[in-house]
Design a protein around this motif. Structure first.
Motif, PDB file in Angstrom:
ATOM      1  N   ALA A 273      38.131  18.380  37.020  1.00 36.56           N
ATOM      2  CA  ALA A 273      37.718  18.560  35.622  1.00 36.56           C
ATOM      3  C   ALA A 273      38.361  19.804  35.014  1.00 36.56           C
ATOM      4  O   ALA A 273      38.847  19.765  33.874  1.00 36.56           O
ATOM      5  N   HIS A 274      38.378  20.900  35.764  1.00 37.15           N
ATOM      6  CA  HIS A 274      38.960  22.135  35.242  1.00 37.15           C
ATOM      7  C   HIS A 274      40.453  21.954  34.966  1.00 37.15           C
ATOM      8  O   HIS A 274      40.941  22.313  33.889  1.00 37.15           O
ATOM      9  N   LEU A 275      41.169  21.404  35.939  1.00 39.43           N
ATOM     10  CA  LEU A 275      42.611  21.237  35.770  1.00 39.43           C
ATOM     11  C   LEU A 275      42.940  20.194  34.705  1.00 39.43           C
ATOM     12  O   LEU A 275      43.928  20.324  33.986  1.00 39.43           O
ATOM     13  N   TYR A 276      42.105  19.180  34.585  1.00 40.10           N
ATOM     14  CA  TYR A 276      42.316  18.161  33.553  1.00 40.10           C
ATOM     15  C   TYR A 276      42.208  18.799  32.171  1.00 40.10           C
ATOM     16  O   TYR A 276      42.999  18.521  31.284  1.00 40.10           O
ATOM     17  N   ARG A 277      41.240  19.665  32.027  1.00 42.35           N
ATOM     18  CA  ARG A 277      41.001  20.302  30.722  1.00 42.35           C
ATOM     19  C   ARG A 277      41.971  21.449  30.440  1.00 42.35           C
ATOM     20  O   ARG A 277      42.462  21.604  29.327  1.00 42.35           O
ATOM     21  N   HIS A 278      42.247  22.276  31.460  1.00 38.42           N
ATOM     22  CA  HIS A 278      43.002  23.510  31.235  1.00 38.42           C
ATOM     23  C   HIS A 278      44.467  23.441  31.652  1.00 38.42           C
ATOM     24  O   HIS A 278      45.231  24.353  31.336  1.00 38.42           O
ATOM     25  N   GLY A 279      44.855  22.413  32.372  1.00 40.27           N
ATOM     26  CA  GLY A 279      46.235  22.332  32.846  1.00 40.27           C
ATOM     27  C   GLY A 279      46.483  23.304  33.983  1.00 40.27           C
ATOM     28  O   GLY A 279      45.573  23.655  34.745  1.00 40.27           O
ATOM     29  N   GLU A 280      47.718  23.775  34.092  1.00 34.04           N
ATOM     30  CA  GLU A 280      48.106  24.649  35.189  1.00 34.04           C
ATOM     31  C   GLU A 280      47.225  25.884  35.246  1.00 34.04           C
ATOM     32  O   GLU A 280      47.024  26.564  34.236  1.00 34.04           O
ATOM     33  N   THR A 281      46.693  26.172  36.439  1.00 30.80           N
ATOM     34  CA  THR A 281      45.755  27.282  36.616  1.00 30.80           C
ATOM     35  C   THR A 281      46.077  28.009  37.916  1.00 30.80           C
ATOM     36  O   THR A 281      46.377  27.374  38.923  1.00 30.80           O
ATOM     37  N   SER A 282      45.983  29.321  37.895  1.00 29.73           N
ATOM     38  CA  SER A 282      46.254  30.101  39.102  1.00 29.73           C
ATOM     39  C   SER A 282      45.080  30.003  40.079  1.00 29.73           C
ATOM     40  O   SER A 282      43.942  29.701  39.694  1.00 29.73           O
ATOM     41  N   PHE A 283      45.390  30.286  41.340  1.00 34.98           N
ATOM     42  CA  PHE A 283      44.372  30.253  42.395  1.00 34.98           C
ATOM     43  C   PHE A 283      43.211  31.179  42.058  1.00 34.98           C
ATOM     44  O   PHE A 283      42.050  30.778  42.130  1.00 34.98           O
ATOM     45  N   SER A 284      43.515  32.405  41.653  1.00 33.72           N
ATOM     46  CA  SER A 284      42.445  33.367  41.365  1.00 33.72           C
ATOM     47  C   SER A 284      41.620  32.943  40.152  1.00 33.72           C
ATOM     48  O   SER A 284      40.389  33.094  40.152  1.00 33.72           O
ATOM     49  N   ASP A 285      42.265  32.412  39.125  1.00 38.14           N
ATOM     50  CA  ASP A 285      41.512  31.945  37.955  1.00 38.14           C
ATOM     51  C   ASP A 285      40.605  30.772  38.322  1.00 38.14           C
ATOM     52  O   ASP A 285      39.491  30.647  37.815  1.00 38.14           O
ATOM     53  N   LEU A 286      41.092  29.921  39.215  1.00 38.58           N
ATOM     54  CA  LEU A 286      40.297  28.759  39.635  1.00 38.58           C
ATOM     55  C   LEU A 286      39.093  29.197  40.469  1.00 38.58           C
ATOM     56  O   LEU A 286      37.984  28.693  40.261  1.00 38.58           O
ATOM     57  N   THR A 287      39.279  30.149  41.379  1.00 39.05           N
ATOM     58  CA  THR A 287      38.135  30.622  42.164  1.00 39.05           C
ATOM     59  C   THR A 287      37.099  31.276  41.258  1.00 39.05           C
ATOM     60  O   THR A 287      35.898  31.076  41.441  1.00 39.05           O
ATOM     61  N   ASP A 288      37.551  32.050  40.273  1.00 46.48           N
ATOM     62  CA  ASP A 288      36.626  32.694  39.339  1.00 46.48           C
ATOM     63  C   ASP A 288      35.894  31.667  38.472  1.00 46.48           C
ATOM     64  O   ASP A 288      34.680  31.735  38.303  1.00 46.48           O
ATOM     65  N   ALA A 289      36.636  30.714  37.927  1.00 51.57           N
ATOM     66  CA  ALA A 289      36.042  29.728  37.011  1.00 51.57           C
ATOM     67  C   ALA A 289      35.024  28.840  37.717  1.00 51.57           C
ATOM     68  O   ALA A 289      34.006  28.470  37.129  1.00 51.57           O
TER      69      ALA A 289
END
Length: 95
Positions: free
Chosen positions: A17-33
């Motif tokens: 869901a996060h990647l579908y909505r936000h597109g390319e995302t860094s590892f650290s941003d993904l762990t935080d989100a």
């Protein structure tokens, strides 16, 4: 009506869901989100990458390693199919 276990697992569903909505995302941003541990995230993204649902890119930015993730076309389709299955389930409850 069956759910795809790759997508349906709660942590992976959040990743999709996060990647579908936000597109390319860094590892650290993904762990935080998603408020998940690095080890937990790493195991889930590895499974998604093995299933060709996720593209992983590793590069150096200011001489520091940076890993980013993005859904593949197949990953986007898996997520969209999952959402359609959920919508069909909800629609079926009205009958």
């Amino acid at each position: 009506m069956e759910f795809d276990k790759l997508v349906h697992q709660p942590t992976r569903l959040q990743i999709f869901a996060h990647l579908y909505r936000h597109g390319e995302t860094s590892f650290s941003d993904l762990t935080d989100a998603l408020d998940v541990t690095e080890g937990n995230l790493a195991s889930h993204v590895q499974r998604m990458e093995e299933a060709d649902a996720l593209r992983v890119e590793k590069e150096f930015v200011d001489r520091k390693p940076q890993t980013t993730y993005e859904l593949t076309d197949a990953g986007r389709a898996l997520f969209e199919d999952h959402v359609e299955t959920l919508e069909a389930l909800i629609d079926g409850l009205d009958e």
